[in-house]
Design a protein around this motif. Structure first.
Motif, short mmCIF file in Angstrom:
data_model
loop_
_atom_site.label_atom_id
_atom_site.label_comp_id
_atom_site.label_asym_id
_atom_site.label_seq_id
_atom_site.Cartn_x
_atom_site.Cartn_y
_atom_site.Cartn_z
N GLY A 169 -14.49 20.49 25.49
CA GLY A 169 -13.53 21.57 25.31
C GLY A 169 -12.45 21.57 26.37
N VAL A 170 -12.83 21.35 27.64
CA VAL A 170 -11.86 21.35 28.74
C VAL A 170 -10.86 20.21 28.58
CG1 VAL A 170 -11.58 21.13 31.23
CG2 VAL A 170 -13.52 22.42 30.29
N VAL A 171 -11.38 19.00 28.32
CA VAL A 171 -10.52 17.82 28.18
C VAL A 171 -9.60 17.96 26.96
CG1 VAL A 171 -10.51 15.33 27.75
CG2 VAL A 171 -12.11 16.31 29.40
N THR A 172 -10.15 18.48 25.87
CA THR A 172 -9.34 18.64 24.67
C THR A 172 -8.17 19.57 24.91
OG1 THR A 172 -11.24 18.24 23.24
CG2 THR A 172 -9.37 19.36 22.25
N ALA A 173 -8.44 20.71 25.56
CA ALA A 173 -7.37 21.67 25.83
C ALA A 173 -6.25 21.05 26.65
CB ALA A 173 -7.94 22.89 26.55
N TYR A 174 -6.61 20.18 27.58
CA TYR A 174 -5.61 19.54 28.44
C TYR A 174 -4.88 18.41 27.73
CZ TYR A 174 -3.65 16.86 32.33
OH TYR A 174 -2.80 16.18 33.15
N LEU A 175 -5.62 17.56 27.03
CA LEU A 175 -5.02 16.36 26.45
C LEU A 175 -4.21 16.64 25.18
CD1 LEU A 175 -7.84 13.66 26.82
CD2 LEU A 175 -5.72 13.87 28.13
N VAL A 176 -4.69 17.60 24.37
CA VAL A 176 -3.98 17.86 23.12
C VAL A 176 -2.55 18.30 23.39
CG1 VAL A 176 -3.85 19.47 21.18
CG2 VAL A 176 -6.00 18.33 21.68
N ALA A 177 -2.36 19.10 24.44
CA ALA A 177 -1.02 19.59 24.76
C ALA A 177 -0.07 18.45 25.12
CB ALA A 177 -1.09 20.59 25.90
N LYS A 178 -0.62 17.38 25.74
CA LYS A 178 0.24 16.29 26.20
C LYS A 178 0.27 15.08 25.26
CE LYS A 178 0.32 17.11 31.18
NZ LYS A 178 0.22 16.48 32.51
N PHE A 179 -0.89 14.76 24.67
CA PHE A 179 -0.99 13.52 23.90
C PHE A 179 -1.41 13.72 22.45
CE2 PHE A 179 -2.16 12.60 28.36
CZ PHE A 179 -1.08 11.79 28.71
N GLY A 180 -1.68 14.95 22.06
CA GLY A 180 -2.12 15.20 20.69
C GLY A 180 -3.60 14.89 20.52
N TRP A 181 -4.11 15.17 19.32
CA TRP A 181 -5.55 14.98 19.09
C TRP A 181 -5.96 13.52 19.14
CZ3 TRP A 181 -6.85 12.07 14.82
CH2 TRP A 181 -5.91 11.97 13.79
N ARG A 182 -5.04 12.62 18.85
CA ARG A 182 -5.38 11.19 18.92
C ARG A 182 -5.67 10.76 20.37
NH1 ARG A 182 -4.14 8.70 13.98
NH2 ARG A 182 -2.76 9.94 12.65
N GLY A 183 -5.00 11.39 21.32
CA GLY A 183 -5.26 11.08 22.73
C GLY A 183 -6.68 11.44 23.14
N VAL A 184 -7.21 12.52 22.55
CA VAL A 184 -8.60 12.92 22.85
C VAL A 184 -9.57 11.85 22.35
CG1 VAL A 184 -10.36 14.68 22.47
CG2 VAL A 184 -7.96 15.36 22.71
N LEU A 185 -9.33 11.35 21.15
CA LEU A 185 -10.20 10.31 20.60
C LEU A 185 -10.09 9.00 21.39
CD1 LEU A 185 -9.65 10.90 16.76
CD2 LEU A 185 -11.67 11.47 18.13
N ILE A 186 -8.91 8.72 21.91
CA ILE A 186 -8.75 7.52 22.74
C ILE A 186 -9.62 7.64 24.00
CG2 ILE A 186 -7.14 6.26 24.21
CD1 ILE A 186 -4.97 6.82 22.09
N ILE A 187 -9.57 8.79 24.65
CA ILE A 187 -10.42 9.00 25.83
C ILE A 187 -11.89 8.93 25.45
CG2 ILE A 187 -11.13 10.68 27.58
CD1 ILE A 187 -8.49 9.33 28.18
N GLY A 188 -12.24 9.56 24.32
CA GLY A 188 -13.63 9.54 23.86
C GLY A 188 -14.14 8.15 23.55
N GLY A 189 -13.23 7.22 23.23
CA GLY A 189 -13.63 5.84 22.97
C GLY A 189 -13.61 4.97 24.22
N LEU A 190 -12.62 5.19 25.08
CA LEU A 190 -12.50 4.33 26.26
C LEU A 190 -13.62 4.57 27.28
CD1 LEU A 190 -8.64 4.37 26.99
CD2 LEU A 190 -10.02 2.48 26.10
N LEU A 191 -14.04 5.81 27.45
CA LEU A 191 -15.06 6.10 28.46
C LEU A 191 -16.38 5.36 28.20
CD1 LEU A 191 -14.47 9.92 29.14
CD2 LEU A 191 -13.89 7.97 30.62
N PRO A 192 -16.94 5.41 26.99
CA PRO A 192 -18.16 4.63 26.78
C PRO A 192 -17.94 3.13 26.86
CG PRO A 192 -17.47 5.72 24.74
CD PRO A 192 -16.64 6.28 25.83
N LEU A 193 -16.79 2.64 26.42
CA LEU A 193 -16.52 1.21 26.52
C LEU A 193 -16.43 0.76 27.98
CD1 LEU A 193 -13.93 0.70 23.63
CD2 LEU A 193 -16.34 -0.01 23.67
N MET A 194 -15.92 1.63 28.84
CA MET A 194 -15.88 1.32 30.27
C MET A 194 -17.28 1.32 30.88
SD MET A 194 -12.52 3.60 31.26
CE MET A 194 -12.79 3.46 33.02
N LEU A 195 -18.18 2.10 30.31
CA LEU A 195 -19.54 2.17 30.83
C LEU A 195 -20.38 0.95 30.42
CD1 LEU A 195 -21.63 3.89 32.37
CD2 LEU A 195 -22.18 5.01 30.19
#
Length: 462
Positions: A169-195
């Motif tokens: 919820g926190v990340v979505t509120a911040y990212l949607v304003a700047k990058f849109g909902w697609r930016g949230v999914l990008i972060i949601g995909g990159l974090l596990p791939l980095m792990l």
């Protein structure tokens, strides 16, 4: 016993883990699994937070969002059913790393979805990977945890899921304003791939799984030296206490010793997740129907999650000290009373207290039910047992999500809904209690080698 005699006598890997102090190596494994379930919770939660933005961008109806929510749950269910038997065949480590890479890649691909059909399909694939990650993280953490601390360590690890959901919820509120909902999914995909590369380098295979095979002594010794350096030797022979031939991990769940307990655990998981998902999805709407503001309703929904985190930690400590089945079944019964009390809550404070207690008892008990499932089955079918219990639970989650919509559409009052929701919590209590009674009868009738099987309860303080 001298060193040469020690090497001649086979050693039970479970005894080494149980007798040693919790090492930094085991803490590292728990932390990595914590991060996995945190990312799991994050990816599951973000779809709910971005749904309004997806609907606005594509001019969708509310009904069109239904498949978007249910696709992920369906993928979770199927991923759990398939990953468990695979992990019991080839190992926990590989399936766990593959699952993290899978849901990361699928979530990243979701950011490029051109329409709702593609997004639904990719959310299903994301859920499929998520469904494989959770049960194997539970299984691996369980198999590296000493019996006396298993409940505490597993519930602390599982708190990562709630943390990840809250961060969504926190990340979505911040990212949607700047990058849109697609930016949230990008972060949601990159974090596990980095792990994934971190997991590949640092995450070990379960020594209890390795001990079921042949020719793994050097591998086992190398891992155990990081757990208990004074007990491991390359020349030593190791075994798992529950080593026994089985046609398949799935068939093992329905062996005479486990059949009834399996069905009782499934009942508990189905009813518990049905109740939780009905509350998670519909509590804000029920609060608004009671005259609360949207802000108040959202705060109350947060109380449910907060109570669940505290409940998981407190109950996790308790199941290490007392009979796990009795503790969890009693907590479910208190949760049933708490959710029924919502029907007669006369003030906002009373409502908040009942919601918090419901989260503490029901959500906290669900986390502990995962601990029970991880100890209920032997090593050769543990991943399958945990995964299939979670898979059946996901069916309950889907039923809860749709059941709330049906009952609200049928005009059920809030009081009637709260009263009927006490039934699933009561049935969960019954499932856990009678599974424990079944386990006690089996242990009472066991002797010799059978009494040494990794049966539920002994590793949770009972």
């Amino acid at each position: 016993m001298d060193a040469n005699e020690l090497r001649r006598e086979p050693v039970n890997v479970r005894d080494i883990i149980d007798e040693a102090r919790v090492s930094r190596f085991q803490i590292m494994i728990g932390l990595l699994c914590f991060l996995i379930v945190a990312l799991d919770g994050f990816d599951i939660a973000i779809i709910g937070f971005i749904a309004p933005h997806v609907r606005s961008d594509w001019n969708l109806s509310v009904m069109a969002l239904g498949p978007l929510f249910s696709a992920g749950l369906l993928g979770l269910m199927l991923g759990a059913f398939l990953s468990g038997p695979l992990a019991d065949r080839i190992g926990r480590r590989g399936v766990l790393i593959l699952s993290v890479a899978w849901f990361g890649a699928a979530c990243l691909a979701s950011a490029a979805a051109p329409d709702i059909v593609w997004l639904v399909a990719l959310r299903f694939l994301t859920g499929f990977g998520l469904g494989g990650a959770m049960p194997n993280a539970i299984t691996l953490t369980s198999e590296f945890s000493p019996e006396r601390r298993r409940g505490t360590l597993l519930t602390l690890m599982f708190c990562g899921f709630s943390l990840g959901s809250a961060l969504g919820g926190v990340v979505t509120a911040y990212l949607v304003a700047k990058f849109g909902w697609r930016g949230v999914l990008i972060i949601g995909g990159l974090l596990p791939l980095m792990l994934v590369p971190v997991l590949w380098l640092a995450l070990p295979e379960s020594v209890r799984f390795l001990a079921l095979g042949k020719g793994n002594e050097m591998h086992i010794a190398a891992i155990l030296k990081r757990v208990a350096p004074d007990r491991a030797a390359a020349e030593q022979r190791y075994f798992a206490s529950d080593e026994r031939a089985s046609a398949s991990p799935v068939r093992r769940l329905f062996d005479p010793d486990y059949r009834r307990g399996t069905l009782l655990l499934w009942l508990a998981f189905f009813m518990s997740l049905l109740l939780l998902y009905m509350l998670i999805n519909w509590l804000p709407i029920l609060g608004a129907r009671s005259g609360l503001s949207l802000k108040q309703a959202s705060v109350f929904a947060g109380l449910l999650q907060g109570g669940g985190v505290l409940g998981a930690i407190v109950l996790g400590v308790m199941i290490d000290r007392f009979d796990a089945y009795k503790v969890v079944s009693a907590a479910y019964l208190i949760g049933a009373a708490a959710v029924a009390s919502l029907a007669v809550a006369g003030s906002a404070w009373w409502l908040a207290a009942c919601i918090f207690l419901t989260g503490f008892c029901v959500s906290g008990s669900q986390v502990c039910a995962n601990v029970i499932a991880s100890g209920f089955y032997p090593t050769s079918s543990r991943a399958t047992g945990v995964a299939w219990a979670l898979g059946v639970g996901r069916i309950g989650a889907i039923a809860g999500s749709f059941g709330g919509a049906l009952m609200l559409s049928a005009g059920w009052s809030n009081a009637a809904l709260y009263l009927i929701l006490a039934v699933p919590a009561t049935l969960s209590a019954a499932g856990i209690f009678f599974a424990g009674a079944r386990r006690a009868r089996i242990r009472a009738a066991s002797s010799g080698a059978d009494a040494a099987l990794d049966m539920p309860g002994t590793e949770m303080g009972s």
